[in-house]
Design a protein around this motif. Structure first.
Motif, mmCIF file in Angstrom:
data_model
loop_
_atom_site.group_PDB
_atom_site.id
_atom_site.type_symbol
_atom_site.label_atom_id
_atom_site.label_comp_id
_atom_site.label_asym_id
_atom_site.label_seq_id
_atom_site.Cartn_x
_atom_site.Cartn_y
_atom_site.Cartn_z
ATOM 1 N N ILE A 277 0.855 -1.186 0.000
ATOM 2 C CA ILE A 277 0.000 0.000 0.000
ATOM 3 C C ILE A 277 0.894 1.240 0.000
ATOM 4 N N GLY A 278 0.558 2.221 -0.828
ATOM 5 C CA GLY A 278 1.311 3.476 -0.855
ATOM 6 C C GLY A 278 1.043 4.291 0.408
ATOM 7 N N GLY A 279 1.546 5.500 0.430
ATOM 8 C CA GLY A 279 1.402 6.313 1.645
ATOM 9 C C GLY A 279 0.792 7.685 1.394
ATOM 10 N N GLY A 280 0.400 7.914 0.134
ATOM 11 C CA GLY A 280 -0.036 9.260 -0.280
ATOM 12 C C GLY A 280 -1.269 9.804 0.438
ATOM 13 N N ASN A 281 -2.028 8.952 1.105
ATOM 14 C CA ASN A 281 -3.190 9.448 1.867
ATOM 15 C C ASN A 281 -2.738 10.145 3.154
ATOM 16 N N PHE A 282 -1.466 9.983 3.523
ATOM 17 C CA PHE A 282 -0.925 10.680 4.694
ATOM 18 C C PHE A 282 0.192 11.646 4.328
ATOM 19 N N TRP A 283 1.159 11.144 3.572
ATOM 20 C CA TRP A 283 2.390 11.939 3.399
ATOM 21 C C TRP A 283 3.201 11.380 2.240
ATOM 22 N N ARG A 284 3.828 12.293 1.492
ATOM 23 C CA ARG A 284 4.809 11.881 0.483
ATOM 24 C C ARG A 284 6.100 12.634 0.776
ATOM 25 N N GLY A 285 7.214 12.043 0.398
ATOM 26 C CA GLY A 285 8.495 12.714 0.608
ATOM 27 C C GLY A 285 8.471 14.129 0.076
ATOM 28 N N ARG A 286 7.805 14.326 -1.067
ATOM 29 C CA ARG A 286 7.800 15.655 -1.674
ATOM 30 C C ARG A 286 6.747 16.579 -1.072
ATOM 31 N N THR A 287 6.042 16.126 -0.003
ATOM 32 C CA THR A 287 5.037 16.972 0.635
ATOM 33 C C THR A 287 5.685 18.238 1.202
ATOM 34 N N ALA B 96 11.948 13.423 5.223
ATOM 35 C CA ALA B 96 10.589 13.463 4.662
ATOM 36 C C ALA B 96 10.200 12.087 4.133
ATOM 37 N N ASP B 97 11.159 11.415 3.502
ATOM 38 C CA ASP B 97 10.885 10.071 2.988
ATOM 39 C C ASP B 97 10.679 9.071 4.125
ATOM 40 N N GLN B 98 11.401 9.260 5.221
ATOM 41 C CA GLN B 98 11.189 8.356 6.364
ATOM 42 C C GLN B 98 9.749 8.457 6.864
ATOM 43 N N GLY C 110 7.191 9.220 5.036
ATOM 44 C CA GLY C 110 6.389 8.503 4.035
ATOM 45 C C GLY C 110 6.437 6.998 4.263
ATOM 46 N N ILE C 111 7.612 6.502 4.593
ATOM 47 C CA ILE C 111 7.778 5.062 4.857
ATOM 48 C C ILE C 111 6.891 4.654 6.041
ATOM 49 N N LEU C 112 6.878 5.484 7.080
ATOM 50 C CA LEU C 112 6.034 5.176 8.245
ATOM 51 C C LEU C 112 4.547 5.258 7.888
ATOM 52 N N ALA C 113 4.201 6.150 6.968
ATOM 53 C CA ALA C 113 2.798 6.237 6.530
ATOM 54 C C ALA C 113 2.355 4.902 5.915
ATOM 55 N N THR C 114 3.262 4.273 5.176
ATOM 56 C CA THR C 114 2.887 2.978 4.563
ATOM 57 C C THR C 114 2.704 1.905 5.629
ATOM 58 N N VAL C 115 3.432 2.032 6.740
ATOM 59 C CA VAL C 115 3.256 1.067 7.844
ATOM 60 C C VAL C 115 1.871 1.274 8.468
ATOM 61 N N GLY D 263 6.315 -0.522 4.599
ATOM 62 C CA GLY D 263 7.610 0.155 4.664
ATOM 63 C C GLY D 263 8.369 0.276 3.355
ATOM 64 N N GLY D 264 7.730 -0.039 2.247
ATOM 65 C CA GLY D 264 8.381 0.067 0.930
ATOM 66 C C GLY D 264 9.678 -0.720 0.905
ATOM 67 N N THR D 265 10.732 -0.100 0.356
ATOM 68 C CA THR D 265 12.044 -0.743 0.333
ATOM 69 C C THR D 265 12.770 -0.529 1.658
ATOM 70 N N PRO E 87 14.895 5.756 1.999
ATOM 71 C CA PRO E 87 14.504 7.008 1.364
ATOM 72 C C PRO E 87 14.945 7.032 -0.107
ATOM 73 N N TYR E 88 14.400 7.922 -0.873
ATOM 74 C CA TYR E 88 14.674 8.091 -2.314
ATOM 75 C C TYR E 88 14.087 6.963 -3.167
ATOM 76 N N PHE E 89 13.264 6.114 -2.552
ATOM 77 C CA PHE E 89 12.518 5.124 -3.332
ATOM 78 C C PHE E 89 11.030 5.399 -3.142
ATOM 79 N N THR E 90 10.208 4.619 -3.810
ATOM 80 C CA THR E 90 8.750 4.731 -3.618
ATOM 81 C C THR E 90 8.205 3.320 -3.399
ATOM 82 N N THR E 91 6.922 3.241 -3.124
ATOM 83 C CA THR E 91 6.344 1.902 -2.957
ATOM 84 C C THR E 91 6.238 1.169 -4.302
HETATM 85 N N1 UDP Z 1 8.971 6.053 0.522
HETATM 86 C C1 UDP Z 1 10.363 5.927 0.537
HETATM 87 N N2 UDP Z 1 10.924 4.702 0.223
HETATM 88 C C2 UDP Z 1 10.181 3.608 -0.093
HETATM 89 C C3 UDP Z 1 8.766 3.742 -0.137
HETATM 90 C C4 UDP Z 1 8.194 4.975 0.182
HETATM 91 O O1 UDP Z 1 11.074 6.868 0.817
HETATM 92 O O2 UDP Z 1 10.774 2.541 -0.363
HETATM 93 C C5 UDP Z 1 8.349 7.339 0.935
HETATM 94 C C6 UDP Z 1 8.407 8.440 -0.116
HETATM 95 O O3 UDP Z 1 8.560 9.663 0.593
HETATM 96 C C7 UDP Z 1 7.023 8.402 -0.745
HETATM 97 C C8 UDP Z 1 6.165 8.013 0.435
HETATM 98 O O4 UDP Z 1 6.975 7.131 1.210
HETATM 99 O O5 UDP Z 1 6.650 9.652 -1.274
HETATM 100 C C9 UDP Z 1 4.859 7.331 0.100
HETATM 101 O O6 UDP Z 1 5.072 6.244 -0.792
HETATM 102 P P1 UDP Z 1 4.322 6.178 -2.214
HETATM 103 O O7 UDP Z 1 4.940 5.136 -3.022
HETATM 104 O O8 UDP Z 1 2.857 6.156 -1.962
HETATM 105 O O9 UDP Z 1 4.713 7.577 -2.772
HETATM 106 P P2 UDP Z 1 4.445 8.351 -4.129
HETATM 107 O O10 UDP Z 1 4.868 7.475 -5.269
HETATM 108 O O11 UDP Z 1 2.981 8.656 -4.166
HETATM 109 O O12 UDP Z 1 5.330 9.539 -3.892
#
Ligand code: UDP
Length: 234
Positions: free
Chosen positions: A50-60, A69-71, A73-78, A129-131, A134-138
């Protein structure tokens, strides 16, 4: 009906928020859970990111450090996994939650063997928790875990019902692909998943099915082999 044996279902954070766009919409989550229960009852093994965009994104935030900021986002996915996992239990499924890092008893540290054992007895495996970096996405976490867990396909539930030649909201001539290869996606610069995830899927031959979560029974139908979206072949 042919169907997939083991899928990785990716839900965006926004999909859980429904109309509210933030937080959780319980009715939406229960509806998703009921569909997943049906496919699990039919024998499909289901892992979920599950992504985290309903709470927070690194670029928020443009103010705080990107790493921090990415950390968040990672916690938002948890948080999303804890909530949705419990909704799944509410509708009668067994679940487990794994994260790439230790986080007390909120999730177990990911192990391929334990996750596959869980899948084989019909537990839904949540991958929080994604990867873990930071600097990655779900999207990248999705590709990585789908490959590690040897899933047949990544099923990506989106607001749009597939991959189009152009944005259908902006271009009335846009056509939907029934199938397209990842190489064509790259050549045509179509936005399907981020580039890191694309590279992982390409190298490891992991196909992706893009479909709309808003169509009735779309998770059930697409998992059963009745594709209503686009299959991106690798
Ligand atoms: N995120 C991260 N590493 C990961 C997964 C997520 O840093 O491996 C952070 C990142 O800040 C991201 C946020 O968690 O913006 C939410 O994840 P999602 O994939 O939903 O982000 P989006 O693609 O919408 O930015």
């Amino acid at each position: 009906m042919a169907g997939y044996k083991r899928i990785l279902l990716k839900l965006s954070g926004e999909a859980l928020a429904g109309e509210k766009k933030t937080g959780f919409d319980e009715a939406t989550c229960i509806a998703v859970a009921k569909q997943v229960k049906e496919i699990v009852d039919r024998g499909t093994e289901v892992a979920i990111v599950i992504g985290g965009g309903n709470f927070w994104r690194g670029r928020t935030s443009e103010t705080i450090d990107r790493y921090k900021a990415d950390q968040i986002g990672i916690l938002a996915t948890v948080m999303n996994c804890i909530y949705v996992s419990d909704i799944f239990r509410y509708v009668g499924m067994q679940t487990s939650i794994y994260a790439p890092f230790a986080i007390s008893d909120m999730a177990e540290v990911f192990s391929k063997d334990r996750a596959i054992d869980d899948l084989s007895v019909g537990r839904v495996v949540f991958l929080a928790g994604g990867t873990g970096h930071p600097y990655f996405t779900t999207d990248s976490g999705t590709a990585l875990r789908a490959i590690e867990l040897e899933c047949d396909i990544i099923m990506m539930a989106k607001a749009i019902d597939g991959v189009y030649s152009a944005d259908p909201k902006l271009d009335p001539e846009a056509v939907k692909y029934i199938t397209i290869s990842l190489n064509e996606v790259i050549e045509k610069n179509l936005k399907v998943i981020d580039t890191t995830a694309t590279a992982l899927c390409l190298e490891n031959k992991m196909p992706i099915l893009i479909f709309s979560l808003n169509e009735e029974d779309s998770i059930i139908n697409n998992a059963s082999g009745v594709c209503s979206g686009t299959v991106v072949t690798a």
